[in-house]
Design an enzyme around this catalytic site. Structure first.
Site, PDB file in Angstrom:
ATOM      1  N   HIS A   1       0.837  -1.224   0.000  1.00  0.00           N
ATOM      2  CA  HIS A   1       0.000   0.000   0.000  1.00  0.00           C
ATOM      3  C   HIS A   1       0.865   1.266   0.000  1.00  0.00           C
ATOM      4  O   HIS A   1       0.446   2.298   0.497  1.00  0.00           O
ATOM      5  CB  HIS A   1      -0.934   0.030   1.212  1.00  0.00           C
ATOM      6  CG  HIS A   1      -1.649  -1.258   1.454  1.00  0.00           C
ATOM      7  ND1 HIS A   1      -2.856  -1.573   0.855  1.00  0.00           N
ATOM      8  CD2 HIS A   1      -1.304  -2.335   2.203  1.00  0.00           C
ATOM      9  CE1 HIS A   1      -3.227  -2.777   1.238  1.00  0.00           C
ATOM     10  NE2 HIS A   1      -2.302  -3.277   2.061  1.00  0.00           N
TER      11      HIS A   1
ATOM     12  N   SER B   1      13.815  21.584 -16.453  1.00  0.00           N
ATOM     13  CA  SER B   1      12.559  22.288 -16.668  1.00  0.00           C
ATOM     14  C   SER B   1      12.863  23.591 -17.389  1.00  0.00           C
ATOM     15  O   SER B   1      13.944  24.161 -17.232  1.00  0.00           O
ATOM     16  CB  SER B   1      11.919  22.566 -15.309  1.00  0.00           C
ATOM     17  OG  SER B   1      11.137  23.738 -15.365  1.00  0.00           O
TER      18      SER B   1
ATOM     19  N   LYS C   1      15.076  21.788 -11.241  1.00  0.00           N
ATOM     20  CA  LYS C   1      14.457  20.512 -11.588  1.00  0.00           C
ATOM     21  C   LYS C   1      15.378  19.559 -12.347  1.00  0.00           C
ATOM     22  O   LYS C   1      16.173  19.965 -13.177  1.00  0.00           O
ATOM     23  CB  LYS C   1      13.190  20.739 -12.447  1.00  0.00           C
ATOM     24  CG  LYS C   1      12.038  21.335 -11.705  1.00  0.00           C
ATOM     25  CD  LYS C   1      11.496  20.478 -10.573  1.00  0.00           C
ATOM     26  CE  LYS C   1      10.548  19.408 -11.029  1.00  0.00           C
ATOM     27  NZ  LYS C   1       9.329  19.897 -11.620  1.00  0.00           N
TER      28      LYS C   1
ATOM     29  N   GLU D   1       8.613   8.405 -17.196  1.00  0.00           N
ATOM     30  CA  GLU D   1       7.226   8.847 -17.357  1.00  0.00           C
ATOM     31  C   GLU D   1       6.731   8.531 -18.764  1.00  0.00           C
ATOM     32  O   GLU D   1       5.582   8.139 -18.964  1.00  0.00           O
ATOM     33  CB  GLU D   1       7.118  10.344 -17.061  1.00  0.00           C
ATOM     34  CG  GLU D   1       7.347  10.632 -15.588  1.00  0.00           C
ATOM     35  CD  GLU D   1       7.542  12.102 -15.281  1.00  0.00           C
ATOM     36  OE1 GLU D   1       7.095  12.955 -16.067  1.00  0.00           O
ATOM     37  OE2 GLU D   1       8.167  12.401 -14.249  1.00  0.00           O
TER      38      GLU D   1
END
Ligand code: ARG
Length: 459
Positions: free
Chosen positions: A157, A278, A284, A291
């Site tokens: 979980h 970024s 970043k 992704e």
């Protein structure tokens, strides 16, 4: 526009829009090698069976080989107006050889041609993908060998659950990948029957030798039923299933990498060559690759649904709907290869931040089960031990302590069974070392499964 090969029955040229709509060469052009390979086998058989003369057979074969060399070298470009790759090559052959070229299509249909081409094409692709999956598995095994002692939290979980090691975690993926390789090989074996000679649907009146063409093309045997031969695409579905599962595995792993790179986890750092920045936020470093893999999984699953939906209502035998099979399965194949080729070096170069993994494992009471087991070993029934440990965890939370730092008085207040040795029993190292059940995370148990995996990978 050049005259269509089937022009005889028609009194008009096909509408330009219809031609563009109908044409598949933009996507089936990539099978030119396999189409020629199939045609060479067919021409050889026609010559050997005396259906065309040996001389014509040899002329056709050398003509086909020349076309192949010319396409390979770029001297001959595929005509985007051609209906498909099969028509294009046959037309080119006739352009070069005249009447002899027109004999190639004797006792053959494009329906069995396309069925044979996709099989040959996918057979090669399966081999390439299997090699890439294997390379990924080998990369993971290598990493695992370096991290049998790297403790990290195992989760359920997404809550810290019990201590494991990075090697144990990585090896879980190795087993998934080994099954992926097996699935690919199963698909390849089942697919490896030759439809050539099925004709349009009902075989042929010529005395052909289907065993010969099957053998020349490296198939196990001819497909036993000509209707099935030209209208089955279950191998595309099966392959896409195998590819979807590969993507599912990559996607789950990718999701973990995304998390592991975050400041919240900081378990790993990607190499600069495998991360992106970024446009606005200078701080970043984004895990775009993972992704994209996660995103592309949806697309490969979409290809599977395309194939299943395309097939579900089709009467036997060939229907033009089936032309839609190629864009779907090619897209799946292309994207799986792209993902694997990027994922492998990204994993091989990432930095493992062992300390952060260890620190995360030290929080979250992941040794609570071991604390309960300690009492069980001293004779207490598990349920009672479980309850006492739960109360101790609550006390730790209240006092902002961990089970390792909770004073012995607190332990002994619950039961006198606790003695000084509890700290050794619940240390993370002990917790991992003692989980030596087969398949468990202890360094010894993991080394055993690494040896098994190495054997399976032929290392
Ligand atoms: N381009 C077609 C396909 O991809 C080839 C077979 C065409 N056969 C036919 N009877 N129209 O399926």
């Amino acid at each position: 526009m050049a005259e269509m090969m089937w022009a005889g029955r028609f009194s008009k040229q096909v509408d330009a829009g219809v031609n563009a709509f109908n044409s598949s060469i933009a996507f089936d052009g990539r099978m030119y090698r396999h189409d020629i390979q199939g045609s060479i086998a067919h021409a050889t058989m026609l010559g050997d069976c005396g259906i065309i003369t040996r001389e014509d057979s040899l002329t056709i074969i050398s003509g086909l080989k020349e076309i192949l060399a010319d396409i390979d070298s770029g001297k001959l470009e595929l005509d985007p107006n051609a209906e498909d790759i099969h028509m294009f090559i046959e037309a080119e052959l006739t352009k070069r050889l005249g009447d002899v070229g027109k004999r190639l299509h004797t006792s053959r249909s494009r329906n069995d041609q396309v069925a044979v081409d996709i099989r040959l094409y996918l057979r090669d692709e399966i081999e390439e993908i299997s090699a890439l999956v294997k390379e990924l598995a080998v990369t993971l095994v290598k990493l695992a060998k370096e991290h049998t002692g790297t403790i990290m939290p195992g989760y359920t979980h997404l809550q810290r659950a019990q201590p494991i090691t990075l090697a144990h975690h990585l090896m879980a993926y190795v087993w998934m990948l080994l099954r992926d390789i097996e699935r690919l090989s199963d698909t390849s074996k089942r697919m490896n029957y030759c439809p050539l000679g099925s004709g349009a649907l009902a075989g042929t009146t010529y005395k052909t030798n289907r065993r010969q063409t099957a053998e020349l093309l490296g198939f196990t045997a001819p497909m036993p039923n000509s209707l099935d031969g030209v209208s089955d695409r279950d191998f595309c579905v099966e392959l896409n299933c195998a590819l979807s599962l590969i993507m599912t595995h990559l996607s789950r792993f990718s999701e973990e990498i995304v998390m592991w790179c975050s400041w919240e986890f900081k378990f790993i750092e990607l190499d600069d060559a495998f991360a992106t920045g970024s446009s606005i936020m200078p701080q970043k470093k984004n895990p775009d690759i993972t992704e994209l893999i996660r995103g592309k999984t949806g697309r490969v699953n979409g290809d599977l649904v395309t194939l299943l939906s395309m097939l579900k209502g089709l009467p036997l035998a060939y229907n033009k709907d089936m032309q839609e099979d190629k864009e779907a399965i090619f897209d799946a194949v292309d994207n799986v290869k792209l993902c694997l080729k990027t994922f492998i070096p990204m994993l091989a170069t990432m930095k493992i931040l062992k300390e952060n993994m260890r620190n995360a494992a030290a929080k979250g009471f992941i040794n609570a089960t071991d604390c309960a087991d300690y009492l069980v070993k001293k004779g207490m029934p598990f349920r009672d031990a479980y309850k006492i440990t739960g109360t101790l965890v609550a006390r730790c939370i209240e006092k902002e302590l961990t089970l390792e730092t909770l004073p012995l008085e607190d332990y002994r207040e619950m039961t006198e069974l606790f003695t000084d040795d509890v700290y050794e029993a619940i240390s993370l190292e002990t917790c991992v070392r003692e989980r030596k059940s087969e398949g468990g995370p202890s360094p010894d148990a993991v080394k055993e499964q690494i040896a098994l995996a190495e054997k399976a990978l032929g290392l």
